[in-house]
Write an enzyme that holds these catalytic residues in place. Structure first.
Site, short mmCIF file in Angstrom:
data_model
loop_
_atom_site.label_atom_id
_atom_site.label_comp_id
_atom_site.label_asym_id
_atom_site.label_seq_id
_atom_site.Cartn_x
_atom_site.Cartn_y
_atom_site.Cartn_z
N ASP A 104 0.83 -1.20 0.00
CA ASP A 104 0.00 0.00 0.00
C ASP A 104 0.88 1.26 0.00
O ASP A 104 1.74 1.43 0.84
CB ASP A 104 -0.88 -0.02 1.25
CG ASP A 104 -2.12 0.84 1.13
OD1 ASP A 104 -2.00 1.95 0.58
OD2 ASP A 104 -3.19 0.42 1.60
N THR A 108 -6.84 3.78 -1.88
CA THR A 108 -6.61 2.38 -1.54
C THR A 108 -7.65 1.44 -2.15
O THR A 108 -7.31 0.43 -2.76
CB THR A 108 -6.59 2.21 -0.02
OG1 THR A 108 -5.51 2.98 0.52
CG2 THR A 108 -6.40 0.75 0.37
N ASP A 129 -1.34 -0.29 -4.78
CA ASP A 129 -2.66 0.29 -5.06
C ASP A 129 -2.56 1.74 -5.52
O ASP A 129 -3.47 2.25 -6.18
CB ASP A 129 -3.55 0.19 -3.84
CG ASP A 129 -2.92 0.81 -2.59
OD1 ASP A 129 -1.69 1.03 -2.58
OD2 ASP A 129 -3.65 1.05 -1.61
N HIS A 162 -2.56 11.12 -0.65
CA HIS A 162 -2.50 10.77 -2.08
C HIS A 162 -3.90 10.98 -2.65
O HIS A 162 -4.76 11.54 -2.00
CB HIS A 162 -2.03 9.33 -2.26
CG HIS A 162 -2.73 8.36 -1.37
ND1 HIS A 162 -3.99 7.84 -1.65
CD2 HIS A 162 -2.39 7.84 -0.16
CE1 HIS A 162 -4.36 7.04 -0.66
NE2 HIS A 162 -3.43 7.02 0.26
#
EC number: 3.1.3.1
Length: 557
Positions: free
Chosen positions: A50, A89, A344, A490
């Site tokens: 991740d 995610t 991801d 992000h």
């Protein structure tokens, strides 16, 4: 389901191997020294790290000496892309084993809003069954109900029900998105340890791993070791009244939350994965199985401390060790397995540190772009208000806007026009699109590195679920307000959030490096080819990648 009793003896062996992982990593046979892979692998191991951007991979690959060592001997694609704009995610994990973009998986974000639903909280979490009265976004009844596309595990089980499809992660959304609908075991971290779906009981393997973690948490631990190669990033960066850049993850006795939100949780995830292999009997017969493992700590560290301090350097070392724990455990069991590792989404460092390191354009998002501030301004512009709840939801960090169900069609158009005008006037906004515009665009194709903003947005837009207005910030804008243990994020359409590595390995394969841009939606058709799974044309957005160097084509073309 094929179950086997759990033995703690193999785990002791794993622990012993993990201690000497650096030495063992150097002894992995060179690709040319091992026989070429024959037939289908018995186990597919799909790994997501991740927030593991291609930038982090490039920065730290020279220092990996443990689990990453074998992956670097395989097929290395340093420029993989989560091609879409919604680099979060849940959408990212939804692409990894479905082979389709979020526009087809149905997973447009980690959460979205449905203003017309009956419950007071209009937010819907991507892996919750919001129709269950007990479910809330913060305490969800976890379900794959929103995932519209089958995963590789789903398709393999449809072909042969004896296939075992299992997943583990610290995050529920990661485990659910990678495993899909037809699963044998799915675990994620809950309040005190690994847990699973509401209608399932945790197994002996989970109970054993939870007991191990409980003892570790109760005992506490000191600082995590700092590798010598972390020296240049081991320095404090001030942010408001706190600093980042020097934290070493001390573990207070009895503090499960800090244990679960730091590097140590990757170690526990790897251990749990090996326990699941034993308990389920994975990789033991002629029917290939799928084990999905999502390591979450890189994302947790990136959000809490950014990507360029000693904290991330420590995390990269722990991740390398966790991968070694997993691979050594599988090696000790003599399993013929094939691995893919990707991510991801990527990530961006805290803008305060970016500014100190030659990036004057890095900044935090303008508070005027938050939903409440925008709603107040738009109400003033239009004179439109609603009695219950806000004028619209989302905006700001969400990047999407959902309008109140109380608005009449005329009011909605008036509010939308005023909102779009406000957004376009803000210098932090790169582009604004409405649903009507987006749905006129074709689904994107071609090289993901060259996609336009419109193509990125279309790839993650789900009508009826995505916000009716999409707002995209300029490069370098970091969503959210800085606070201790939350300094970076992000979700942007820029390549630091889109570009991720894709690494394939199987014992005996001839490795190579291929810089050509590829997509994470290529992973599922590539793995499907290695296990002889065929699917109708149109099943995947991606394409099969030839991961066998030489004349032979692993895609069978």
């Amino acid at each position: 389901m094929r179950l086997r009793s759990l033995s703690l003896a193999p785990l002791a062996l794993i622990a012993a191997l993990a201690v000497s992982a650096p030495a063992l990593a150097q002894e992995v046979p060179a690709p040319s020294a091992a026989p070429a892979p024959q037939g289908e692998p018995r186990l597919i191991v799909a790994i997501s790290v991740d927030q593991f951007s291609a930038d982090l991979f490039a920065q730290y690959r020279q220092h990996f000496t443990k689990g990453f060592t074998r992956l670097l001997q395989g097929a290395v694609f340093p420029s993989g892309f989560q091609s879409h704009a919604a680099t979060e995610t849940c959408p990212g994990h939804s692409t990894l084993l479905t082979g389709v973009h979020p526009a087809r998986t149905g997973i447009t974000a980690n959460s979205w809003y449905q203003p017309g639903i009956a419950r007071a909280d209009k937010e819907v979490y991507c892996v919750e069954d919001e129709t269950n009265p007990k479910s809330t976004p913060d305490n969800p009844v976890v379900s794959p109900v929103h995932l519209k596309a089958p995963t590789l595990g789903d398709l393999m089980k449809k072909r042969n029900p004896k296939t075992i499809n299992a997943a583990v992660s610290a995050k529920d959304r990661a485990a659910v998105m990678m495993s899909g609908h037809d699963t044998d075991a799915v675990y994620w971290i809950g309040a005190k340890g690994f847990t699973t779906f509401e209608n399932r009981r945790i197994s002996k393997a989970a109970e054993a791993q939870n007991a191990v973690m409980a003892r570790r948490v109760a005992a506490g631990d000191g600082d995590l070791p700092v590798p010598g190669w972390c020296g240049r990033v081991d320095r404090a960066t001030p942010i408001k009244d706190f600093t980042i850049g020097t934290y070493r993850f001390p573990q207070a006795a009895g503090d499960f939350k800090s244990y679960a939100n730091g590097p140590r949780i990757d170690t526990a995830t790897a251990e749990m994965a090996v326990r699941m292999v034993d308990e389920l009997g994975m990789g033991k017969d002629a029917v290939p199985d799928v084990l999905s493992v999502s390591f979450s700590a890189t994302d947790k560290v990136g959000h809490a401390f950014g990507t360029e301090g000693v904290e991330m350097c420590i995390q990269m070392n722990v991740l390398d060790e966790a991968l070694a724990t997993l691979f050594d455990g599988l090696d000790a069991r003599g399993i013929d397995y094939e691995v893919v590792l990707s991510a991801d989404h990527g990530g961006f460092d805290a803008p305060e540190r970016q500014q100190l390191r030659g990036n004057p354009e890095a900044m935090r998002i303008d508070p005027a772009l938050s939903a409440d501030k925008l709603a107040a301004a738009v109400s003033q512009d239009t004179g439109v208000t609603v009695k219950n709840g806000p004028l619209f939801y989302g905006a700001g960090e969400a990047g999407s806007v959902w309008f109140s169900s109380e608005l009449t069609p005329d009011q909605k158009q008036k509010v939308m026009a005023a909102l779009v005008a406000r957004l376009k006037a803000n210098p932090q906004i790169a582009a604004v699109y409405t649903q009507d515009q987006i749905m006129q665009w074709p689904e994107p194709k071609g090289n993901p590195q060259d996609w336009t903003m419109e193509q990125k947005v279309r790839a993650s837009f789900v009508p009826g679920r995505s916000g009716e207005v999409q707002m995209l910030t300029v490069r370098g804008v970091v969503p959210g307000t800085a606070r201790p243990f939350k300094v970076a994020s992000h979700g942007s359409p820029w390549d630091y959030d889109r570009r991720v590595p894709m690494l394939f390995w199987r014992k005996g394969m001839v490795g190579f490096e291929q810089p050509t841009p590829v997509e994470t939606v290529d992973i599922a058709p590539t793995l499907a080819a290695t296990v002889g799974l065929t699917a109708p044309v149109g099943t995947w957005d991606g394409r099969c990648l030839d991961i066998q160097a030489g004349e032979a084509d692993s895609c069978g073309r």
